[in-house]
Design an enzyme around this catalytic site. Structure first.
Site, PDB file in Angstrom:
ATOM      1  N   GLU A  80     -19.713 -74.431  -4.312  1.00  0.00           N
ATOM      2  CA  GLU A  80     -20.213 -74.468  -5.690  1.00  0.00           C
ATOM      3  C   GLU A  80     -21.224 -73.357  -5.959  1.00  0.00           C
ATOM      4  O   GLU A  80     -22.291 -73.588  -6.530  1.00  0.00           O
ATOM      5  CB  GLU A  80     -20.825 -75.841  -6.002  1.00  0.00           C
ATOM      6  N   ASP A 124     -15.247 -86.339  -4.149  1.00  0.00           N
ATOM      7  CA  ASP A 124     -16.667 -86.268  -4.484  1.00  0.00           C
ATOM      8  C   ASP A 124     -17.240 -87.591  -4.979  1.00  0.00           C
ATOM      9  O   ASP A 124     -17.472 -87.728  -6.179  1.00  0.00           O
ATOM     10  CB  ASP A 124     -16.888 -85.180  -5.551  1.00  0.00           C
ATOM     11  N   GLU A 151     -24.343 -91.210  -9.432  1.00  0.00           N
ATOM     12  CA  GLU A 151     -23.844 -90.098 -10.247  1.00  0.00           C
ATOM     13  C   GLU A 151     -22.574 -90.475 -11.009  1.00  0.00           C
ATOM     14  O   GLU A 151     -22.422 -90.125 -12.171  1.00  0.00           O
ATOM     15  CB  GLU A 151     -23.565 -88.890  -9.336  1.00  0.00           C
TER      16      GLU A 151
END
Ligand code: GCW
Length: 713
Positions: A304, A377, A405
């Protein structure tokens, strides 16, 4: 009798006065029931130990605080072994010999402890012993937990040892005080005040961790700012490490691979360059001079947008080993993350395996690879990452996400112990049946130099630490499972409820049931049957299965994952698709490859399935999907009922706060259901089964919702 009545009276006043704002977490030392009061009164008059150091001092203070809270009595620390003493014994001490414990302690894990009631030398003693002072602190907290949960018994004999040596929290806290994916306020770490001013929450945080056995932490984000290693930050790190040390917590740091460029003015950060290597060697020396027990580095490299060895044509092994060499002389380790996925035309779920397997066995012996539970993820549900068990010559550790998240931030009540348990108990089959993720990471199946586990923390500055009162349970559960992955989620939930709310059996039973169901509920109202990544762009709170951002990486868009079309829905990862199934060890590869044997909870993860496919229930896939969404909504509505009925058992503030969050969760569940079903219906062209609730939103309106929820970074 009168005395007891008076005590009870004064306790209720104390209870009444004490604000229940959640700040005390599970460490609420409130009066215990009268039978337990008598039992304690009978057993504890003194505390005795012959090993006084800062950690033992903490244990003594904790015991005094707890007993005072439980029975209103001040217990004194006695220099001698007296009747009715609670004795803290550290291995190697005179006391260990005198009480004939040394041989047993010699055989125990250094963090392990034993708790025993004994009648010795005609004295009633309660013994908490460990090879180390930290272990005594853990034993102390466990003894307190036994009292809080009503599990203390007179003839007890308990020995407990951790399954993992390193039980770590990873904070994704930025140096500017924000927290990436943090939903409980700003960071606890006040970098601008450090090292001179120490917030009282540093010690409070460390104490909470010690109470559940967490012994390692990384204060900063894996998207690491190089400044963390600058000369001005090292004393700040030292100040934190000094606060944490007596609680048995070691400090590690997340480092930016290009730090030598940013801080050392070097041309590059190529791990083959002598200058670069020297820069890291010197940095390690500087750190250890200030923090002699520093744990090591956590690294997110070539992921990322983060820099890494591949920027210079080198490998993960080259990069990790260079850092490992710098830390080796001081006993430090490198935790190298496997969360990588190049923007390639390959299935993202396969990337980590493809990138890391070629280097199995090529890493230095003080490197450990940190692998997220699933291959994508931290989705509401993923199968385990195929790297577990596949890397035969390189230790791996599990990375779990405690912060929610992808699970409703701090608005949704989601108890994560069942999710963690599901991963830990997943069978990789890599060394025959029973090769669970737990066993391939805890040293049972491979003698790992480092037996470790990490969780991405969910704490912040909020008064109740975690944003949602029930999110505290996830911090608690992570610690308890890191200590013992064999503990069941239900047991952990019950412990937590008793410590955090109260001991009433009817209440505990109902709330524990609710917590257990709260793992499956969001899977159902967000992404049932193996769907994943249907989240909105920019934040991961609400649904946007239709999301399209021109120019965005394909694998950052929901369509990449759901592939909905007139024909059906799901990601074909079988041999006729991406072939990801073959990253799993037999027989799992065949099981996942065949739609008849693939567990339905993963069916849309591994298969592209026609809308009219018959599911085990006899319904078509489309109907089943609708039923699952409805089930998710119904479950949360039922949580509201359970909670409202429990009002009498809960203090006003926490009752109202959880009640209002459950309302949000219920509304969000309907939002998710309507958004996903109405959108997927544009492909299936099928009616939502008529016996189910009708949508209350219009798809076009839902598409307009743009929440102003920034990345939090
Ligand atoms: O889950 C994703 C998050 C990123 C995070 C990344 C990672 C710290 O969306 O915010 O970055 O994973 O784990 O590195």
């Amino acid at each position: 009798m009168l005395r007891i009545l008076l005590l009870i009276f004064s306790f209720s006043v104390i209870k009444f006065l004490q604000a229940e704002d959640g700040s005390r977490l599970w460490l609420r030392y409130v009066p215990v029931c009268s039978i337990m009061q008598e039992e304690l009164d009978n057993r504890i008059a003194f505390i005795h130990t012959d090993a006084v150091n800062p950690t033992i001092k903490l244990a003594l203070e904790e015991l005094q605080l707890a007993v005072k809270g439980f029975i209103g009595k001040d217990i004194s620390v006695s220099k001698e072994l007296k009747d009715r003493s609670l004795v803290l014994v550290v291995g190697g001490s005179q006391l260990a010999k005198k009480l004939k414990l040394q041989t047993q302690l010699d055989k125990m894990h250094r963090d392990g402890y034993l708790i025993r009631s004994a009648n010795l030398y005609n004295r009633k003693l309660t013994i908490i012993a460990s090879p180390t002072a930290t272990g005594v602190l853990y034993g102390t907290f466990h003894w307190i937990r036994l009292v809080q949960t009503g599990a203390l018994n007179a003839g007890m004999q308990e020995v407990s040892e951790p399954k993992y040596d390193i039980r770590m929290l990873n904070h994704w806290d930025n140096l500017n005080g924000t927290i990436e994916r943090g939903y409980a306020g700003y960071s606890l770490w006040k970098w601008s005040e450090l090292p001179n001013k120490l917030s009282s929450r540093y010690a409070a945080y460390a104490r909470a961790n010690a109470s559940i056995g967490i012994n390692a932490m990384v204060p900063n984000n894996v998207n690491a700012n190089p400044l963390i290693l600058s000369d001005s930050y090292l004393p700040k790190l030292k100040a934190l490490a000094d606060v944490f040390r007596p609680y048995g917590i070691k400090l590690y740091v997340a480092v930016n691979f290009a730090s030598p460029v940013a801080l050392g003015n070097l041309q590059n950060a190529d791990p083959r360059e002598i200058e670069v290597q020297e820069w890291w060697n010197n940095k390690a020396k500087d750190i250890y001079q200030l923090i002699p027990d520093f744990g090591g580095f956590l690294v997110k490299a070539n992921s990322e947008g983060q820099p890494g060895p591949m920027d210079y044509g080198r490998t993960h092994a080259d990069g990790a080993n260079m850092l490992a060499r710098a830390l080796k002389p001081f006993g430090g380790i490198v935790i190298w993350r496997a969360f990588v996925y190049k923007p390639e035309d390959r299935d993202r779920a396969m990337m980590a395996y493809l990138e890391f397997m070629p280097y199995d066995g090529k890493f230095a012996d003080n490197v450990i690879i940190q692998v997220k539970n699933g291959p994508v993820d931290f989705q509401p549900r993923e199968p385990f990452s195929p790297l577990f068990g596949a890397m035969k010559h390189t230790p791996t550790m599990l990375e779990l996400q405690i912060t929610q998240e992808y699970l409703g931030f701090s608005n949704h009540l989601v108890f994560l112990a069942p999710l963690f348990e599901e991963t830990l108990k997943s069978d990789t089959y890599t060394q025959g049946m029973g090769s669970t993720v737990a066993k391939v990471t805890d040293g049972t199946l491979a003698p790992n130099n480092y037996r470790a586990i990490a969780g991405v923390a969910n704490v912040g500055e909020d008064t109740n630490w975690c944003g949602h009162h029930f999110a505290q349970a996830n911090w608690f559960a992570f610690g308890r499972q890191a200590w013992n992955h064999e503990l069941g989620s239900r047991q952990i939930a019950e412990e937590w409820i008793k410590m955090t709310f109260n001991n009433d059996p009817a209440f505990v039973e109902k709330i524990a049931e609710m917590m257990i169901q709260s793992r499956e509920a969001p899977v159902n109202y967000m992404m049932p049957l193996g769907l994943h990544h249907l989240f909105a762009w920019g934040h991961h709170y609400g649904p946007e299965p239709w999301c399209d951002v021109p120019g965005a990486r394909a694998d950052w868009l929901p369509k990449y994952y759901h592939n909905a079309s007139e024909k059906g829905i799901g990601f074909n990862r079988t041999r006729s698709g991406s072939g990801a199934v073959d990253q799993y060890h037999p027989p799992l590869n065949d099981i996942f490859d065949d739609i008849q044997t693939c567990p339905e909870k993963y069916v849309l993860w591994f298969h592209h399935v026609p809308w009219n496919h018959r599911m085990k229930s006899g319904r078509t896939l489309w109907d089943e999907l609708a039923y699952k969404y409805q089930e998710g909504v119904d479950t949360v509505r039922n949580f509201q009922k359970i909670w409202d009925r429990s009002e009498q058992f809960i203090d006003k503030q926490r009752f109202a706060e959880v009640q209002s969050k459950l309302r949000i969760q219920s509304r969000d569940a309907v939002w998710w259901k309507d958004a996903c079903l109405l959108y997927f219906q544009t492909f299936s062209h099928l009616p939502i089964p008529f016996e189910l609730e009708r949508p209350i939103h219009n798809l076009e309106d839902l598409k307009k919702i743009k929440l102003d929820l920034k990345h939090h970074n």
